[in-house]
Design a protein around this motif. Structure first.
Motif, PDB file in Angstrom:
ATOM      1  N   ARG A  88      47.432  45.158  45.206  1.00 18.62           N
ATOM      2  CA  ARG A  88      48.143  44.232  46.093  1.00 18.62           C
ATOM      3  C   ARG A  88      49.601  44.648  46.289  1.00 18.62           C
ATOM      4  O   ARG A  88      50.173  44.465  47.369  1.00 18.62           O
ATOM      5  CB  ARG A  88      48.047  42.826  45.508  1.00 18.62           C
ATOM      6  N   SER A  89      50.188  45.248  45.259  1.00 15.99           N
ATOM      7  CA  SER A  89      51.598  45.632  45.341  1.00 15.99           C
ATOM      8  C   SER A  89      51.844  46.717  46.373  1.00 15.99           C
ATOM      9  O   SER A  89      52.984  46.910  46.813  1.00 15.99           O
ATOM     10  CB  SER A  89      52.083  46.111  43.962  1.00 15.99           C
ATOM     11  N   LEU A  90      50.797  47.453  46.776  1.00 19.50           N
ATOM     12  CA  LEU A  90      50.952  48.450  47.837  1.00 19.50           C
ATOM     13  C   LEU A  90      51.074  47.796  49.206  1.00 19.50           C
ATOM     14  O   LEU A  90      51.624  48.394  50.136  1.00 19.50           O
ATOM     15  CB  LEU A  90      49.759  49.412  47.846  1.00 19.50           C
ATOM     16  N   LEU A  91      50.545  46.584  49.320  1.00 17.70           N
ATOM     17  CA  LEU A  91      50.501  45.903  50.611  1.00 17.70           C
ATOM     18  C   LEU A  91      51.544  44.806  50.736  1.00 17.70           C
ATOM     19  O   LEU A  91      52.189  44.669  51.777  1.00 17.70           O
ATOM     20  CB  LEU A  91      49.113  45.296  50.840  1.00 17.70           C
ATOM     21  N   LEU A  92      51.685  44.021  49.661  1.00 21.61           N
ATOM     22  CA  LEU A  92      52.473  42.787  49.759  1.00 21.61           C
ATOM     23  C   LEU A  92      53.469  42.664  48.622  1.00 21.61           C
ATOM     24  O   LEU A  92      53.191  43.081  47.488  1.00 21.61           O
ATOM     25  CB  LEU A  92      51.534  41.571  49.747  1.00 21.61           C
ATOM     26  N   SER A  93      54.601  42.070  48.954  1.00 16.44           N
ATOM     27  CA  SER A  93      55.580  41.744  47.924  1.00 16.44           C
ATOM     28  C   SER A  93      55.177  40.442  47.232  1.00 16.44           C
ATOM     29  O   SER A  93      54.208  39.789  47.616  1.00 16.44           O
ATOM     30  CB  SER A  93      56.974  41.594  48.557  1.00 16.44           C
ATOM     31  N   ARG A  94      55.943  40.070  46.228  1.00 17.30           N
ATOM     32  CA  ARG A  94      55.669  38.813  45.528  1.00 17.30           C
ATOM     33  C   ARG A  94      55.811  37.609  46.463  1.00 17.30           C
ATOM     34  O   ARG A  94      55.167  36.574  46.274  1.00 17.30           O
ATOM     35  CB  ARG A  94      56.617  38.651  44.344  1.00 17.30           C
ATOM     36  N   LYS A  95      56.663  37.756  47.482  1.00 18.92           N
ATOM     37  CA  LYS A  95      56.869  36.664  48.432  1.00 18.92           C
ATOM     38  C   LYS A  95      55.793  36.621  49.516  1.00 18.92           C
ATOM     39  O   LYS A  95      55.786  35.723  50.356  1.00 18.92           O
ATOM     40  CB  LYS A  95      58.245  36.800  49.088  1.00 18.92           C
ATOM     41  N   GLY A  96      54.893  37.611  49.522  1.00 19.21           N
ATOM     42  CA  GLY A  96      53.820  37.624  50.511  1.00 19.21           C
ATOM     43  C   GLY A  96      54.153  38.380  51.775  1.00 19.21           C
ATOM     44  O   GLY A  96      53.361  38.359  52.729  1.00 19.21           O
ATOM     45  N   PHE A 135      42.165  35.922  42.800  1.00 23.21           N
ATOM     46  CA  PHE A 135      43.020  35.151  41.906  1.00 23.21           C
ATOM     47  C   PHE A 135      42.366  35.161  40.526  1.00 23.21           C
ATOM     48  O   PHE A 135      41.144  35.211  40.401  1.00 23.21           O
ATOM     49  CB  PHE A 135      43.242  33.713  42.410  1.00 23.21           C
ATOM     50  N   PRO A 136      43.169  35.151  39.461  1.00 23.73           N
ATOM     51  CA  PRO A 136      42.612  35.312  38.111  1.00 23.73           C
ATOM     52  C   PRO A 136      41.820  34.090  37.665  1.00 23.73           C
ATOM     53  O   PRO A 136      42.124  32.950  38.026  1.00 23.73           O
ATOM     54  CB  PRO A 136      43.855  35.518  37.237  1.00 23.73           C
ATOM     55  N   HIS A 137      40.797  34.365  36.868  1.00 24.82           N
ATOM     56  CA  HIS A 137      39.989  33.293  36.301  1.00 24.82           C
ATOM     57  C   HIS A 137      39.639  33.685  34.868  1.00 24.82           C
ATOM     58  O   HIS A 137      38.993  34.711  34.641  1.00 24.82           O
ATOM     59  CB  HIS A 137      38.713  33.090  37.113  1.00 24.82           C
ATOM     60  N   ASP A 138      40.081  32.874  33.918  1.00 23.76           N
ATOM     61  CA  ASP A 138      39.812  33.193  32.511  1.00 23.76           C
ATOM     62  C   ASP A 138      38.813  32.243  31.879  1.00 23.76           C
ATOM     63  O   ASP A 138      38.583  32.275  30.662  1.00 23.76           O
ATOM     64  CB  ASP A 138      41.113  33.185  31.699  1.00 23.76           C
ATOM     65  N   GLY A 139      38.202  31.374  32.679  1.00 20.92           N
ATOM     66  CA  GLY A 139      37.219  30.438  32.145  1.00 20.92           C
ATOM     67  C   GLY A 139      37.825  29.179  31.573  1.00 20.92           C
ATOM     68  O   GLY A 139      37.101  28.245  31.217  1.00 20.92           O
ATOM     69  N   MET A 140      39.136  29.121  31.471  1.00 24.30           N
ATOM     70  CA  MET A 140      39.801  27.966  30.875  1.00 24.30           C
ATOM     71  C   MET A 140      40.655  27.228  31.913  1.00 24.30           C
ATOM     72  O   MET A 140      40.453  26.060  32.203  1.00 24.30           O
ATOM     73  CB  MET A 140      40.691  28.423  29.708  1.00 24.30           C
ATOM     74  N   GLN A 141      41.585  27.948  32.515  1.00 24.31           N
ATOM     75  CA  GLN A 141      42.512  27.333  33.464  1.00 24.31           C
ATOM     76  C   GLN A 141      41.863  27.220  34.842  1.00 24.31           C
ATOM     77  O   GLN A 141      41.265  28.167  35.347  1.00 24.31           O
ATOM     78  CB  GLN A 141      43.791  28.167  33.559  1.00 24.31           C
ATOM     79  N   ILE A 142      41.948  26.067  35.447  1.00 23.37           N
ATOM     80  CA  ILE A 142      41.377  25.823  36.773  1.00 23.37           C
ATOM     81  C   ILE A 142      42.453  26.039  37.831  1.00 23.37           C
ATOM     82  O   ILE A 142      43.545  25.469  37.758  1.00 23.37           O
ATOM     83  CB  ILE A 142      40.815  24.390  36.870  1.00 23.37           C
ATOM     84  N   ALA A 180      38.529  36.127  52.708  1.00 25.98           N
ATOM     85  CA  ALA A 180      38.148  35.115  51.716  1.00 25.98           C
ATOM     86  C   ALA A 180      39.019  35.254  50.481  1.00 25.98           C
ATOM     87  O   ALA A 180      39.638  36.290  50.237  1.00 25.98           O
ATOM     88  CB  ALA A 180      36.673  35.268  51.347  1.00 25.98           C
ATOM     89  N   ALA A 181      39.046  34.169  49.706  1.00 24.82           N
ATOM     90  CA  ALA A 181      39.679  34.172  48.382  1.00 24.82           C
ATOM     91  C   ALA A 181      38.578  34.046  47.345  1.00 24.82           C
ATOM     92  O   ALA A 181      37.650  33.262  47.513  1.00 24.82           O
ATOM     93  CB  ALA A 181      40.662  33.010  48.260  1.00 24.82           C
ATOM     94  N   GLN A 182      38.678  34.828  46.298  1.00 26.48           N
ATOM     95  CA  GLN A 182      37.619  34.807  45.285  1.00 26.48           C
ATOM     96  C   GLN A 182      38.209  35.019  43.903  1.00 26.48           C
ATOM     97  O   GLN A 182      39.138  35.813  43.715  1.00 26.48           O
ATOM     98  CB  GLN A 182      36.582  35.894  45.577  1.00 26.48           C
ATOM     99  N   ALA A 183      37.648  34.318  42.938  1.00 26.57           N
ATOM    100  CA  ALA A 183      38.100  34.455  41.550  1.00 26.57           C
ATOM    101  C   ALA A 183      37.650  35.794  40.975  1.00 26.57           C
ATOM    102  O   ALA A 183      36.626  36.347  41.368  1.00 26.57           O
ATOM    103  CB  ALA A 183      37.542  33.310  40.709  1.00 26.57           C
ATOM    104  N   LEU A 184      38.428  36.306  40.054  1.00 20.97           N
ATOM    105  CA  LEU A 184      38.077  37.535  39.354  1.00 20.97           C
ATOM    106  C   LEU A 184      38.266  37.309  37.870  1.00 20.97           C
ATOM    107  O   LEU A 184      39.343  36.947  37.410  1.00 20.97           O
ATOM    108  CB  LEU A 184      38.963  38.702  39.819  1.00 20.97           C
ATOM    109  N   GLY A 189      39.248  43.222  35.131  1.00 21.19           N
ATOM    110  CA  GLY A 189      40.464  43.897  35.567  1.00 21.19           C
ATOM    111  C   GLY A 189      41.473  42.923  36.147  1.00 21.19           C
ATOM    112  O   GLY A 189      41.282  41.705  36.128  1.00 21.19           O
ATOM    113  N   SER A 190      42.549  43.485  36.659  1.00 18.57           N
ATOM    114  CA  SER A 190      43.628  42.674  37.214  1.00 18.57           C
ATOM    115  C   SER A 190      43.220  42.070  38.554  1.00 18.57           C
ATOM    116  O   SER A 190      42.552  42.718  39.365  1.00 18.57           O
ATOM    117  CB  SER A 190      44.883  43.536  37.387  1.00 18.57           C
ATOM    118  N   ALA A 191      43.652  40.834  38.778  1.00 18.48           N
ATOM    119  CA  ALA A 191      43.394  40.169  40.062  1.00 18.48           C
ATOM    120  C   ALA A 191      44.438  40.535  41.099  1.00 18.48           C
ATOM    121  O   ALA A 191      44.366  40.074  42.238  1.00 18.48           O
ATOM    122  CB  ALA A 191      43.365  38.656  39.863  1.00 18.48           C
ATOM    123  N   ASP A 192      45.390  41.399  40.731  1.00 14.15           N
ATOM    124  CA  ASP A 192      46.449  41.815  41.653  1.00 14.15           C
ATOM    125  C   ASP A 192      45.908  42.923  42.565  1.00 14.15           C
ATOM    126  O   ASP A 192      46.330  44.079  42.497  1.00 14.15           O
ATOM    127  CB  ASP A 192      47.655  42.314  40.859  1.00 14.15           C
TER     128      ASP A 192
END
Length: 217
Positions: A88-96, A135-142, A180-184, A189-192
Motif C-alpha cells: 500500500r505504501s507504494l500507492l498511498l500515503s498514510r493520509k490516503g 484491513f487487519p483481523h486478529d480474531g479479537m478486535q472487531i 472491495a474491503a476485506q479482512a486479512l 501477512g501484513s494488511a498494508d
C-alpha cells in the motif's frame, strides 16, 4: 532306509502343478499391478486436466506482468496465481493521497490490464478484476463500520485512479473492475497492501469440464 526314502519322495507334489500355480499367481499379480498403474495414470491425467487451464491462465498473466515490470523482482510488488499484490505504501500515503510512486505503479498496472482485456481470448477467460484493500483481523478486535468504510473508499479510490491512467480502460472495460474491503488474518501477512485479483470466468471452468469428459465415460 529305502522304504523311508520312497515315503518321503512320494509326499513331495509333482513339479508341474507347482510351477503352474506359480505362473498363475504371477499372471494375477501382473494384472493387479497393471490395473493399479492404469488407475494411477488416469488419476494423474485427471489432475493435469484440472490444473492445466488455470496454470496456462496464470502463466499468460505472468508473462504480461514481466513485459511491463521486467523479469527482475520489483520491491513491494509480486504476482501469485493470477493476483498482483502491491504494498500500500507504494500507492498511498498514510493520509490516503497518492505517493510519488503511485501514479507510475498504477500506470503500469493499467497497461497490464489493458493488454489482458484487449486480447479476445484472455478477455473471455476473465470474469472481473477485483481491487481489494485489506484491513487487519486478529480474531479479537472487531473493526468498526467506519474503519471498514474507510478501507472500502480506499479501494474505490485506487480503482478510479487506475482507470484514469489508461482512458481506454475506463471507456471500454470499466464494467470488469470492482473494488472491495476485506479482512486479512495477521498470520497471512501484513494488511498494508492492495490486491488486484484477476477472477477467471465461467469460460475457463467450461474448458476444464471439456477436458474431463473423457474421464467420465
Amino acid at each position: 532306509m529305502t522304504a523311508k526314502s520312497s515315503s518321503w519322495r512320494s509326499s513331495v507334489p509333482p513339479a508341474g502343478p507347482v510351477i503352474s500355480f506359480l505362473l498363475i499367481g504371477l499372471v494375477l499379480l501382473s494384472a493387479l499391478l497393471y490395473y493399479r498403474s492404469v488407475k494411477i495414470q488416469r488419476f494423474l491425467e485427471l489432475a493435469l486436466a484440472l490444473s492445466q487451464p488455470r496454470n496456462e491462465f496464470a502463466k499468460r498473466i505472468g508473462r504480461i506482468f514481466e513485459n511491463v515490470f521486467g523479469s527482475q523482482s520489483v520491491e513491494g510488488i509480486r504476482i501469485k496465481a493470477g493476483t498482483i499484490i502491491v504494498n500500500r505504501s507504494l500507492l498511498l500515503s498514510r493520509k490516503g493521497t497518492l505517493t510519488p510512486t503511485g501514479p507510475m505503479v498504477l500506470k503500469k498496472l493499467g497497461r497490464i490490464f489493458l493488454t489482458l482485456l484487449r486480447d479476445e481470448r484472455m478477455r473471455s477467460e476473465i470474469n472481473h478484476i477485483l481491487i481489494v484493500a485489506r484491513f487487519p483481523h486478529d480474531g479479537m478486535q472487531i473493526v468498526t463500520l467506519t474503519e471498514r468504510m474507510d478501507v472500502q473508499l480506499t479501494a474505490g479510490f485506487v480503482q478510479e485512479t487506475l482507470l484514469r491512467t489508461e482512458p481506454e480502460l475506463a471507456r471500454s472495460f470499466a464494467p470488469y473492475f470492482l473494488s472491495a474491503a476485506q479482512a486479512l488474518n495477521l498470520q497471512e501477512g501484513s494488511a498494508d497492501r492492495v490486491d488486484f485479483i484477476i477472477v477467471p470466468s465461467e469460460y475457463l471452468h467450461i474448458e476444464v469440464l471439456e477436458k474431463l469428459e473423457k474421464y467420465t465415460n
